[in-house]
Structures are given as C-alpha cells and as structure tokens.
Scaffold this active site. Structure first.
Site, PDB file in Angstrom:
ATOM      1  N   ASP A  19      -4.546   5.067  -7.517  1.00  0.00           N
ATOM      2  CA  ASP A  19      -3.088   5.109  -7.570  1.00  0.00           C
ATOM      3  C   ASP A  19      -2.598   6.439  -8.121  1.00  0.00           C
ATOM      4  O   ASP A  19      -1.550   6.939  -7.728  1.00  0.00           O
ATOM      5  CB  ASP A  19      -2.560   3.972  -8.438  1.00  0.00           C
ATOM      6  CG  ASP A  19      -2.649   2.653  -7.711  1.00  0.00           C
ATOM      7  OD1 ASP A  19      -3.589   1.890  -7.983  1.00  0.00           O
ATOM      8  OD2 ASP A  19      -1.798   2.406  -6.836  1.00  0.00           O
ATOM      9  N   GLY A  73       0.860  -1.171   0.000  1.00  0.00           N
ATOM     10  CA  GLY A  73       0.000   0.000   0.000  1.00  0.00           C
ATOM     11  C   GLY A  73       0.900   1.224   0.000  1.00  0.00           C
ATOM     12  O   GLY A  73       1.733   1.378   0.904  1.00  0.00           O
ATOM     13  N   ALA A  74       0.745   2.082  -1.001  1.00  0.00           N
ATOM     14  CA  ALA A  74       1.714   3.175  -1.189  1.00  0.00           C
ATOM     15  C   ALA A  74       1.925   4.012   0.080  1.00  0.00           C
ATOM     16  O   ALA A  74       3.077   4.227   0.478  1.00  0.00           O
ATOM     17  CB  ALA A  74       1.270   4.049  -2.362  1.00  0.00           C
ATOM     18  N   ARG A  94      11.146  -0.737  -4.089  1.00  0.00           N
ATOM     19  CA  ARG A  94       9.948  -0.659  -4.944  1.00  0.00           C
ATOM     20  C   ARG A  94      10.096   0.621  -5.771  1.00  0.00           C
ATOM     21  O   ARG A  94       9.512   1.648  -5.434  1.00  0.00           O
ATOM     22  CB  ARG A  94       8.671  -0.572  -4.091  1.00  0.00           C
ATOM     23  CG  ARG A  94       8.361  -1.780  -3.225  1.00  0.00           C
ATOM     24  CD  ARG A  94       7.835  -2.984  -3.985  1.00  0.00           C
ATOM     25  NE  ARG A  94       6.637  -2.739  -4.750  1.00  0.00           N
ATOM     26  CZ  ARG A  94       5.387  -2.813  -4.278  1.00  0.00           C
ATOM     27  NH1 ARG A  94       5.178  -3.106  -3.026  1.00  0.00           N
ATOM     28  NH2 ARG A  94       4.350  -2.588  -5.066  1.00  0.00           N
TER      29      ARG A  94
END
Lengths: 339, 339
Positions: A237, A50-51, A92
C-alpha cells in the site's frame, strides 16, 4: 483463459464496465455504469476495489458520466466536471490513486477547449487505464525471472487483476509465467477479516487456470515448516524511502515466518507506491477499521482491527517494480529508494 | 463473576448439565441431558468441546444415562454399559480424553458389584470432573506467578473454562489473578476457521469481568511490534517428550513472532498432555479438517486446513503444568519430560 478485466470501457465506449466484486466468488456479474451516482456507489460499496482499479474506474466513469449528462455539449460538460469529480473523489477519501486520477482528469480539462473537452476526457481516462496495465505487465515481466516451473508461491490479500486494470502487481509474475507455459502453484492466505485472499485471489487465479490453494492466515508458518513454500510475493500500500513496507494486515507475520524458514520474501508494486516523503515505517500511519468486520463480538469484548501492518525492509528480499527488481536484503543505509 | 461451568451434574443429580457452546456468544443456553443419544449428539455437534470437557461430559453423561435407562436396576445397568460407553467414545474418535474417561468408567464397573454399580459410576464420573477442576486450579496457581497487575497477555483458541470442568488451562492463571485482585488484559486471537478465540475465549473472559480484546490471527505480530503484548499463554493438544507442542493452528506463528519480539511464550497444560510415547514433534500426526470450515471456496480452488501445528520446544519459554512450571528455553537434551 486470460485474467479478468476488473474495470474497462464498455464495448460501445459509452459506459464504465465493471466486474462487481461484491458478488464474487459466487457470481460473475458484469455491470455497465454511466450515472455518476451509481459509479460513486460502486466504489463506496467495494464493487470496485484495489487502489489502481479505483483510480482507473473513477477516471473512465467520470468521462462516461460527463458525456451522458452533458448530451455531448462541451460547455455543459465543463460546468458539471468539478462536482462529478469531487463526488467520486469523496467516496474513498484515503485512496491516493483516486484523488490522483481525479486531479489528472481536471488538469486535462483545464488545458482543453470546450469543443474538444469530451474527447480529451475520454482519451485521458483511457491513458490512465493503459498506463496502469503497462505498469502491471512490466512488474510481471521483471518478476517472472524469480519463478520457475512447478514453484510453490505464497501470496496474501489480493494484488491481482481484480485490483488493477491489468494483470495485477503481486500476481503479475504468476500470469506472465502462465503465458510462458510455466505452472506455478499459488497458496492464497485467506486475509481476515474481509477474506480478499479466499474470495478474490483464489477466484481470479482458478479462473485463469492457475493451481491455487486457500489457507487460513494462521497456517502460513506451518505450511512453510512443511517445506511447501518456496517464495512469498505480496503487494504494497505504501513503501517508505528506506524500504519499510505497509501492506494488508498479516503481511508482517508472513515475512517473519519466511525469514525463519529461509524463504525469499518479495514485494511487488509500481514505483509510484514509494513514498519519498516518508523516511521509514515509523512515519506510516496505520488505519483502523470497524469492529464488526470481524463478525459477531461477545458483549463486553473489544476488537483491534488494523487495516495493515508495516514490514521492515530487513525482512524483504527484493522489490519487484515496473522499473526492475531492486534488492533489499542487506540494504546498507536508510535511502534504499533515492530516485 | 465466577467463570462459567461448561459441564456438570444438574442440580438434582439426575442429568448432565451443559452450557451449549453452539449457541455462544449469542445466547447462554443451559441444557440438561439424560438420554445417551442426546449426549452423543451434543459431543458430536460441539455443544461440548475441549478435550477435558468432553471427557468429563461423557463420564457424567454415561452415569446419568445408565441410571435413567436401567430404572435403578444394577443388572440392567451392567448390560447397557458397554454399548452406551462405545456410543459415546465413537463420537469424537481422536479425542484421547474421551476414550480415557470411558475406559475408566468401564474399569470402575468391572470392580463393583451390581448392587453398588450405579452409585459407583456416579462417584467415578464425579471424581473425573473434580480431578479435572483441581488440575485446572493447580495450573492457575502455578501460572499466576508469571503475571502482574496490568499485564497484557495474548492467547489463542480457547483453553478456558469452556474447555474443562474447571477454570481452564491457558486461562487458569488469568482467573486466579482476577481472584487476587489483579487486572490482566487478554488479547484473544480470532482462531480461524472456527473462531474459538472470538466466540468462546472473548465471551467467557468478558463475562467473568476480564478486559478482553479480539484480534485477527494475522494481527498478532503487529500487536507485538506495537509493544502491546508482554506474555503469550496457549494450551496444548499434545506435548512430545522433548517439549515440542501440538496446539491449534496458528500457535506456531505466534511463537515465531513472540521470539522475534523477545516476548515470553508459555504453554499451559495438564501433565497428562505429555505423550511419553512421542520423542519429538516429527512423530505428531497433524489432523486435517474439512474445506468448508473456511467458508465459500471459489470453483477450482483447493483448501489446506490443518487442525493444529507443532511449535518446537526451542520457541517455548516454559510449560505451566499442574505439577509446577518447567523451564523449556535452553533445554539441553531431547528428554525434557522424563517422569
């Protein structure tokens, strides 16, 4: 029961405490991490996902790892900092929140003397976590106005507490409703291929006492046709300047079906998700993921596995942000978000 | 390479030969079955699946099992017949083709003397298989007129050779196109929860030399938006008199997305799929399946897992049947199928 905490300081303030999402829903495993290698590994292997949660976890993890590795010496901490931050940022590379959080930590160090460095890093990581939690709560408090007692809500993927350091984005209005004594029934679509809806959204909602039902992604249209969905809330996103919204693959199909059945379709996201540099959805590059995520593939067959799709703003009823609810449907021009 | 044969007589004519669909796509395992218990087990455990294939398999299996168990004695065969037929019919009580095939075998026996009984049962089972294969080929030959070289076609679930004793229903036009030297690129949606699209459709098409790409069910709308789908062909479990069509869950969502993107949506099915006793889709009862088909479910979460959905005739472009292509879109009245 309160929503879970996916990333935080450990109680003694010495380590990054995570709820290991690789183990869910089978086991609720909490880990305290303090070595930079183990923190990088946790992000890379989706123990943290989850960002927003990745950004918060990397910031707390960086402060904790530097403190341990420097044995409290400011000069040593400053020498270690760039390498540790680069190692975490590289786990990431496409996660915007991660590099943003690492840059913020480096900027903090740049404006602080050696004698106060470790305390400043600790305070900055705490601020990043707290700001994220505040953003979630604001989204929840704005969004709860769209809910009513007994309402049946469909969501997709996981934009909940597990994806942030607070009560989530798409799920924040549901948690605020719960606090206020309202009972919302959430339908969580499975979210192939990685099943974040079935594994994570269903788990965190059930644990918090919210009534939740998992459906196959392909069943959402039939569920709407049966009159069982009154509202759709999803996360995002990236949101283009005109309101076109990139989110987990399957969001667009839900939006098309919602429109057909006259069901409001809301996007919940922090204002920072709006990408002022992208005029509309055509400018959003879709990331494609590995074929083996879909499981065993017969010899000779190919796989098309995009990570997300783009829902045009014409299918969005409103955007629920930390700054309030912004109506979208019927947006007249290309500049829905100008500030 | 020719499409595979999912059910047939064994080469010596003594057994039911099946391609065990439980083993696909990992292994291509052929089994010759002759005992009624093992044949019933094969149907119950989905070694044979697809309504037409189940009917054919049970008919051949019944003839083979009776011949073996009666040691060629007509009187013994007649005494064994009702029990064997009931045992096979009971394996999948909702499969219409199965009870239809068993009743046809019993009727055949009723009109035949003991001396010719075993030969008559064998001939009747062969006729059921042959008629099914002919029906498939007719659907293919009518449907191929909708295809052109290089066309990109989306299908859902498995309505192919594995589901019939011939070249399938939805996939029949693709196989006929291949015979005629046309190259059609098929997108197979995964078909959660049991993955018939990814496991079976992709396997049989790749094996036959058709270019095939698996997509998550939720990605079909994005694929259409990308301009990659020119035609949708699906099978049908039941078609109401007005043309409303029950098929595997997810079909309705594909139909809604196809309409939004202006993509023709065709239903391929034998004429016998039309249920004259059901005026429209509201009369079709949706079967719900076990929660555990969706995999691990968090404690406290429910599952909604319908086996199929109903696509209204307004979203269907045409029906490709063994009697020809019947235009549907713009159908004026409730009686699309009157004969």
């Amino acid at each position: 029961m309160q929503p879970i905490q996916s990333v935080s300081w450990s109680p003694d303030g010495e380590a990054l405490r995570i709820l290991d999402q690789r183990e869910l829903p089978a086991r609720e495993v909490v880990r305290d991490l303090v070595g930079v290698d183990e923190i990088a590994d946790a992000i890379r292997t989706l123990a943290i996902r989850g960002a927003p949660a990745i950004g918060v976890g990397a910031a707390i993890g960086l402060a904790a790892a530097i403190a341990r590795a420097s044995h409290g010496d400011g000069g040593t901490a400053r020498r270690l900092l760039p390498g540790f931050a680069a190692q975490l940022a590289g786990t990431r590379p496409t996660a915007v929140n991660l590099s943003w959080a690492m840059n913020r930590m480096l900027a903090c160090a740049h404006s602080t003397g050696d004698d106060r460095l470790l305390d400043a890093l600790r305070a900055e990581a705490t601020a990043i976590a707290d700001e994220d939690a505040v953003m979630c709560r604001r989204i929840g408090e704005h969004g709860v106005s769209l809910l009513s007692d007994g309402m049946r809500v469909l969501t997709h993927c996981n934009a909940g507490a597990l994806a942030t350091s607070g009560i989530g984005t798409a799920l924040a209005p549901v948690y605020v409703a719960l606090e206020r004594g309202m009972h919302v029934h959430v339908y969580a679509s499975e979210t192939r291929p990685l099943r974040q809806g079935a594994r994570l959204t269903a788990w965190e909602l059930a644990r918090a006492g919210v009534q939740v039902t998992i459906i196959p992604d392909s069943a959402a249209a039939a569920l709407m046709s049966a009159g069982e969905v009154e509202l759709v809330i999803v996360g995002a996103d990236r949101i283009a300047r005109n309101g076109d919204t990139a989110n987990k693959i399957g969001t667009y199909a839900h939006a098309i079906s919602a429109q057909r059945h006259g069901i409001p379709f809301h996007v919940a996201a922090p204002w920072s998700t709006i990408d002022a540099g992208t005029p509309d959805g055509r400018g959003i590059v879709v990331e494609h993921r590995a074929a083996d995520e879909l499981g065993e593939v017969p010899a000779g067959a190919a796989v098309w596995n995009p990570a997300f799709d783009v829902t045009p703003v014409s299918l969005v009823t409103s955007f629920i942000t930390d700054r309030g609810i912004h109506e979208a449907r019927g947006a007249a021009g290309p500049e829905l978000f100008t500030s």
